[in-house]
Design an enzyme around this catalytic site. Sequence first.
Site: not given
Length: 672
Positions: A35, A39, A84-85, A119, A138, A175, A317, A429
């Site tokens: 790292d 940097d 969309s699908l 997702d 989209r 995505e 799904k 209540c």
Amino acid sequence: MVATGEVRARAKELRALIERHNYLYYVQDQPVIRDHEYDQLFRELAAIESEFPELRTADSPTQRVGAAPLDTFEAVRHEIPMLSLNNAFEEADVEGFDRRVRDALGLADVEYAVEPKFDGLAISLRYKEGVFVQGATRGDGTVGENVTANLRTVRTIPLRLAAREVPDLVEVRGEVLMFKEDFLRMNRQQQEHGEKEFINPRNAAAGALRQLDPSVTAKRPLRFIAYAIGVAKANDLPRDLHSRQMDYLARFAIPVAPGRAVVRGLRGLMDYYREIGAKRAALPYDIDGVVYKVNDLACQKQLGFVSRAPRFAVAHKYPAEEAVTRVLDITVQVGRTGALTPVARLEPVFVGGVTLTNATLHNEDEVRRKDVRIGDRVVVRRAGDVIPEVARVLLEQRPGDAREFVMPARCPVCGGSVERAEGEAVSRCTAGLTCPAQRKQAILHFASRRAMDVEGLGEKLVDQLVDKNWIRTPADLYQLSAEQLAGLDRMGAKSANNVMAALEKSTHTTLARFAHALGIRNVGESTARDLATHFGDINALMNANEEDMLRVPDVGPVVARSILEFFAVPSNREVVSTLAGYIRFEPEAQRHAGLAGKSFVLTGTLPNLSREEASMRIQALGGKVASSVSKKTDYVVAGMDPGSKYAKAKELGLAILDEDRFLHLLDNLSTQ
């Protein structure tokens, strides 16, 4: 001072080096330098660009930190719609998809490109001569939002394509998402700083991408994975197979779906579904299914599209995820009508992309039916992948000291008496608006989008207003000043003025919205519209008797009694009269009657429509939206992970629509 050739060459070399290490670290997960070495390279480039601003290019890694905040997003029209699908939930649905494809193409079997269904949030990236020039959401599929400045901060998105020969133009679709570990690390940091934690990786990613300040987006650990090519002008772009187009993108260091494959026929599809399903929990990112696409691009063109979805692809799904955890306690929440809802406080557990700490137990009878006790080991799931619930108790693992839940006799918020009416499952209540919990919920409901739509009046603000005793009823909202609001936590002059403007805007509304906003028990949007249509005036509604009420379509004795009881309370009548003095009632929009008498039930998560949007479209055509499935239901609209309502609809043989068929039905009626 003008940069020498040597300095220019070093700046170019540093840009290439840093982007290469970004790719190895964020995409390949195979860093080759430490790292601090990274940097050092970054600081050297930043120093050169600071000294020689003319060397600071749009594709420089230093531009990933975020540009100046925007006032709003520009609209971007997609040259090729981002569709969309359609969804498949069961093997029979996949069989039907494969059969339709084979029949249309006249083939014995078909080759498919398959990949996980991430997702995340669908976006498009536009590259001209190898440089990233525009990124868009989209949106509605035809028009999206220009989020270029935000997407520049996503380190897995190349700002310049990594190749000598680059296309004149290529639009990459994919995505934006957040990996599970990144999400958990970010939430730990939020917790340490005393800030609100995010609900799940998808919401966190979507919220980050729609920030008007790109520097906020830059702090979120977003990633990008490509799944298709849109518009393209490139001589070397493969035009035969989808899988080869994904290989083409990978050449430019554009991340493509890990785990993608090419399979043949129905058996290949189902084998892939089971293979990815077995790995799902261990994947570093959330997926809600897998995607099947006809691999041959000529065949895709031949198959074409139906309404808003391609015929050549489908999303298969997975069922809602479940997990085992422990019930730490059972507490009670008080709603706007005084209803006491038992809530299981859980040992934190990650389910379906969300860390669950609470789950609703609905009511006392449900607690008894499931026999949930404090200390139990339970199976939890997200109903419809949205509402956390306790599915069942693991009785064989019940500890000896597990304690039964007892509904309190006094309200846990105000101490008022709790009663349960005969024939009802809910305890309430009885203190009404003198109970702070009911007051807060009543005001939040009044200001909600589907009621008076007071934008900016959220839970945190209402909490402060009620706690300071500045508002006791919704009518008090219209007596607030911008100066008062500006002095509250997380507010300022601009936010205060925005809320005041939203309050002013809300004074022009319809009687139906107003009646719904009052929060009368058993009066939802549909009943509120029926009341508005029948009475036409708030005074006529307030002074109606039971006989008048029962003349309203779909208003029975229970609903009529709720309305009469509400207006029988002098303080309620006073509040309504005061509110009516602020409101300028507008005429109701004329509704198309194409769905008159038709009842719909919505279940699961639709790809492009929220529940609210779907409900509004049904109601605009005169239809009703019900909460439960029965023989009287005309249509069940099923999204992903639809749950028990979907199963009951199949059992009753009801008409079940996916989003595409639902929209097709509405579009046909709208044009009649």
